[in-house]
Write a protein that holds these residues in place. Structure first.
Motif, mmCIF file in Angstrom:
data_model
loop_
_atom_site.group_PDB
_atom_site.id
_atom_site.type_symbol
_atom_site.label_atom_id
_atom_site.label_comp_id
_atom_site.label_asym_id
_atom_site.label_seq_id
_atom_site.Cartn_x
_atom_site.Cartn_y
_atom_site.Cartn_z
ATOM 1 N N UNK A 274 1.186 27.398 54.292
ATOM 2 C CA UNK A 274 1.812 26.506 53.314
ATOM 3 C C UNK A 274 2.492 25.330 54.005
ATOM 4 N N UNK A 275 3.113 25.583 55.154
ATOM 5 C CA UNK A 275 3.776 24.506 55.885
ATOM 6 C C UNK A 275 2.752 23.499 56.403
ATOM 7 N N UNK A 276 1.605 24.012 56.888
ATOM 8 C CA UNK A 276 0.550 23.120 57.365
ATOM 9 C C UNK A 276 -0.024 22.295 56.215
ATOM 10 N N UNK B 244 1.567 21.395 53.528
ATOM 11 C CA UNK B 244 2.581 20.394 53.194
ATOM 12 C C UNK B 244 2.471 19.183 54.123
ATOM 13 N N UNK B 245 2.283 19.443 55.420
ATOM 14 C CA UNK B 245 2.157 18.358 56.401
ATOM 15 C C UNK B 245 0.945 17.480 56.093
ATOM 16 N N UNK B 246 -0.191 18.107 55.766
ATOM 17 C CA UNK B 246 -1.415 17.356 55.475
ATOM 18 C C UNK B 246 -1.258 16.484 54.232
ATOM 19 N N UNK B 247 -0.645 17.023 53.185
ATOM 20 C CA UNK B 247 -0.457 16.277 51.942
ATOM 21 C C UNK B 247 0.473 15.090 52.160
ATOM 22 N N UNK B 248 1.586 15.322 52.848
ATOM 23 C CA UNK B 248 2.530 14.236 53.110
ATOM 24 C C UNK B 248 1.883 13.155 53.973
ATOM 25 N N UNK B 249 1.082 13.587 54.955
ATOM 26 C CA UNK B 249 0.400 12.615 55.810
ATOM 27 C C UNK B 249 -0.566 11.749 55.020
ATOM 28 N N UNK C 265 2.966 37.726 55.397
ATOM 29 C CA UNK C 265 3.968 36.781 54.896
ATOM 30 C C UNK C 265 4.113 35.593 55.842
ATOM 31 N N UNK C 266 4.122 35.897 57.141
ATOM 32 C CA UNK C 266 4.263 34.835 58.138
ATOM 33 C C UNK C 266 3.059 33.902 58.110
ATOM 34 N N UNK C 267 1.852 34.489 57.990
ATOM 35 C CA UNK C 267 0.638 33.677 57.955
ATOM 36 C C UNK C 267 0.614 32.777 56.720
ATOM 37 N N UNK C 268 1.043 33.341 55.595
ATOM 38 C CA UNK C 268 1.074 32.571 54.353
ATOM 39 C C UNK C 268 2.062 31.426 54.454
ATOM 40 N N UNK C 269 3.227 31.705 55.047
ATOM 41 C CA UNK C 269 4.246 30.670 55.197
ATOM 42 C C UNK C 269 3.765 29.557 56.126
ATOM 43 N N UNK C 270 3.092 29.952 57.211
ATOM 44 C CA UNK C 270 2.573 28.960 58.157
ATOM 45 C C UNK C 270 1.497 28.097 57.502
ATOM 46 N N UNK D 18 3.710 22.536 44.110
ATOM 47 C CA UNK D 18 3.824 23.810 44.828
ATOM 48 C C UNK D 18 4.641 23.662 46.103
ATOM 49 N N UNK D 19 4.473 22.545 46.803
ATOM 50 C CA UNK D 19 5.214 22.355 48.055
ATOM 51 C C UNK D 19 6.612 21.799 47.783
ATOM 52 N N UNK D 20 6.956 21.687 46.489
ATOM 53 C CA UNK D 20 8.302 21.281 46.066
ATOM 54 C C UNK D 20 8.674 19.907 46.600
#
Length: 356
Positions: free
Chosen positions: A304-306, A308-313, A297-302, A342-344
């Motif tokens: 997804x957060x990464x 999100x950062x790439x898409x926003x960048x 779960x932690x790996x999946x969350x990490x 997906x990243x809301x």
């Protein structure tokens, strides 16, 4: 030590003219041991059920009950099911010097309200007639309904008036399994009755919190049931004791006693402990599985957060042009739209940035 004691007990410790009340805690423990040890040595633990523990928490509690027993203030004993509340209640009675060898006991969970009140009035009446100090144990006060609590409070108020008038000397000991403060906040228990019963509060720890005492308790129960069953007392090897110490004991001391009875009956500790060993292995597997699941779960969350950062960048660098951002990220335009959802990422942000 004193920071964990009820204010009433602190008052008694500070006011009583005894050497140990003013001396170091270790000195008080030594004096209290002389009061408590004979309960098991002279009378035999098989008669009293009291085992003097060695864990720091229990040693502190033993000091407390030996001191409280010399007064007639009401005592409330709180602890999980199977922690020995009734044993401690009877120990307080024995240390109080009451003439009756056995205290009166009312089981609040088994009797209906009117019978509890009737039994309580009878105890008060008998005490007034005999003039002898007695102990009354109200077992399971947290099982009382609000209507019975109201009547009980009235009866106790009458008893309090008689006691101050010199007509009664009753030691009242109550036990509870639930968290009484939570019960009061939820409206399940009357606050005024709680303070009437809680002159001094003894909180018994769960067996998992006093593992230093498991060996002594197991030895006591083995001796007890060997005598009751007429069998030889089995010895517990170090491996067996290690299993007992590692087990979490959800049923506390009562569960330990049931297990030792089984050991005596079977005559073989290894065989009797097979279920316990299996339960322990299953618990370890469950914990390992939970830990593995948590890592996933932690790996999946990490991840997804990464993402999100790439898409926003990419969107920021392309001035929120999604088609150019998709080419930069090396994914299809359709995939980017799905991942944005997906990243809301709020739709309003895209609109404000002048999406194309």
């Amino acid at each position: 030590m004193e920071s964990y004691l009820h204010p009433t007990i602190l008052f008694l410790l500070r006011r009583r003219a005894l050497r140990y009340a003013l001396g170091p805690f270790s000195d008080r423990v030594g004096v209290m041991e002389t009061l408590l040890r004979p309960i098991t040595d002279a009378d035999g633990p098989q008669e009293t059920g009291f085992v003097y523990g060695e864990s720091p928490t229990i040693r502190g509690l033993n000091v407390m009950i030996a001191e409280v027993a010399q007064t007639d203030i009401p005592v409330l004993i709180v602890g999980e099911s199977g922690t020995g509340k009734e044993v401690y209640a009877r120990t307080i009675h024995r240390l109080s010097g009451a003439l009756n060898p056995q205290p009166r006991l009312i089981n609040c969970g088994l009797l209906e309200g009117r019978r509890i009140v009737s039994a309580l009035r009878e105890v008060f009446r008998e005490g007034q007639d005999s003039g002898r100090p007695e102990s009354l144990i109200l077992d399971g006060i947290d099982d009382l309904d609000l209507a019975t609590q109201k009547v009980l409070l009235s009866v106790l108020s009458e008893s309090e008036w008689n006691r101050h008038a010199g007509q009664r000397n009753l030691r009242l000991i109550s036990t509870a399994t639930k968290n009484m403060e939570n019960e009061i906040e939820s409206g399940g228990f009357r606050r005024e009755l709680y303070f009437r019963l809680n002159g001094a509060c003894v909180r018994l720890p769960a067996l998992r919190e006093r593992k230093e005492d498991i060996a002594a308790l197991a030895e006591y129960f083995l001796l007890k049931h060997s005598r009751l069953l007429g069998k030889k007392t089995p010895n517990l090897e170090s491996g067996a004791l290690e299993i007992l110490r590692e087990y979490p004991w959800p049923g506390n001391i009562r569960e330990l006693e049931n297990l030792t009875r089984k050991i005596v009956a079977v005559g073989n500790a290894e065989e009797a402990l097979l279920d316990l060993r299996t339960a322990r292995l299953q618990q370890v597997k469950t914990q390992e599985k939970s830990a593995t699941s948590s890592l996933k779960i932690a790996a999946k969350a990490a991840s997804r957060e990464r993402e999100r950062e790439l898409i926003l960048g990419a969107l920021q660098r392309t001035k929120w042009n999604r088609k150019r951002a998709a080419r930069e990220l090396q994914i299809s335009y359709k995939s980017l739209l799905y991942k944005i959802k997906q990243i809301e990422l709020p739709e309003t942000i895209l609109q404000e940035r002048g999406r194309k």
